[in-house]
Design a protein around this motif. Structure first.
Motif, PDB file in Angstrom:
ATOM      1  N   VAL A  88       0.813  -1.220   0.000  1.00  0.00           N
ATOM      2  CA  VAL A  88       0.000   0.000   0.000  1.00  0.00           C
ATOM      3  C   VAL A  88       0.846   1.268   0.000  1.00  0.00           C
ATOM      4  N   LYS A  90       3.811   1.611  -1.710  1.00  0.00           N
ATOM      5  CA  LYS A  90       4.584   1.805  -2.938  1.00  0.00           C
ATOM      6  C   LYS A  90       3.850   2.773  -3.864  1.00  0.00           C
ATOM      7  N   ASP A  91       4.515   3.223  -4.897  1.00  0.00           N
ATOM      8  CA  ASP A  91       3.896   4.114  -5.869  1.00  0.00           C
ATOM      9  C   ASP A  91       2.639   3.468  -6.430  1.00  0.00           C
ATOM     10  N   GLY A  92       1.547   4.196  -6.397  1.00  0.00           N
ATOM     11  CA  GLY A  92       0.281   3.671  -6.880  1.00  0.00           C
ATOM     12  C   GLY A  92      -0.503   2.917  -5.828  1.00  0.00           C
ATOM     13  N   GLY A  93       0.086   2.722  -4.648  1.00  0.00           N
ATOM     14  CA  GLY A  93      -0.610   2.036  -3.567  1.00  0.00           C
ATOM     15  C   GLY A  93      -1.641   2.942  -2.916  1.00  0.00           C
ATOM     16  N   SER A  94      -2.576   2.344  -2.171  1.00  0.00           N
ATOM     17  CA  SER A  94      -3.672   3.117  -1.583  1.00  0.00           C
ATOM     18  C   SER A  94      -3.189   4.175  -0.595  1.00  0.00           C
ATOM     19  N   THR A  96      -0.238   5.747  -0.639  1.00  0.00           N
ATOM     20  CA  THR A  96       0.404   6.811  -1.418  1.00  0.00           C
ATOM     21  C   THR A  96      -0.642   7.689  -2.091  1.00  0.00           C
ATOM     22  N   LYS A  97      -1.686   7.076  -2.637  1.00  0.00           N
ATOM     23  CA  LYS A  97      -2.765   7.832  -3.287  1.00  0.00           C
ATOM     24  C   LYS A  97      -3.489   8.720  -2.282  1.00  0.00           C
ATOM     25  N   ALA A  98      -3.834   8.156  -1.137  1.00  0.00           N
ATOM     26  CA  ALA A  98      -4.545   8.924  -0.115  1.00  0.00           C
ATOM     27  C   ALA A  98      -3.700  10.080   0.412  1.00  0.00           C
ATOM     28  N   SER A 100      -1.260  11.646  -1.191  1.00  0.00           N
ATOM     29  CA  SER A 100      -1.125  12.683  -2.220  1.00  0.00           C
ATOM     30  C   SER A 100      -2.423  13.487  -2.349  1.00  0.00           C
ATOM     31  N   GLN A 101      -3.571  12.878  -2.157  1.00  0.00           N
ATOM     32  CA  GLN A 101      -4.837  13.612  -2.182  1.00  0.00           C
ATOM     33  C   GLN A 101      -4.937  14.558  -0.996  1.00  0.00           C
TER      34      GLN A 101
END
Length: 104
Positions: A88, A90-94, A96-98, A100-101
């Motif tokens: 979760v 790593k790049d593109g993991g949940s 990382t996404k959360a 960045s948002q």
């Protein structure tokens, strides 16, 4: 979190406040720790620490409270959780996404 990301199982040694609740969570619910128990005088003796460490590292019975392979199970569980945490984060993991948002 540092232990999880590095796959290092824990020894729970609660002293005060919410630490007892955390120790129960780590040992009985998540199964990523073994618990050092205090004697009747309230102190955790060096022999108890040595038994718990040995039980965690070698999977041996610790003071009759840990099954023979409990240390191995704790290490394996921590390994699985580490793999999930790495996935979760790593790049593109949940995670990382959360994150960045949140930053945006």
């Amino acid at each position: 979190m540092e232990s999880i990301v590095n796959g290092v199982p824990l020894i729970a040694w609660p002293l005060y406040a919410e630490q007892k609740m955390n120790a129960i969570l780590l040992t009985e619910d998540i199964h990523v720790a073994l618990r050092a128990h205090a004697g009747v005088d309230g102190l955790v003796m060096k022999e108890e620490v040595a038994r718990v460490v040995k039980g965690l590292m070698e999977g041996e019975e610790v003071k009759g409270m840990i099954e023979g392979d409990e240390g191995k199970r704790v290490r394996n569980k921590m390994k699985k959780i580490k793999e999930g945490a790495c996935r979760v984060m790593k790049d593109g993991g949940s995670f990382t996404k959360a994150l960045s948002q949140l930053v945006l």
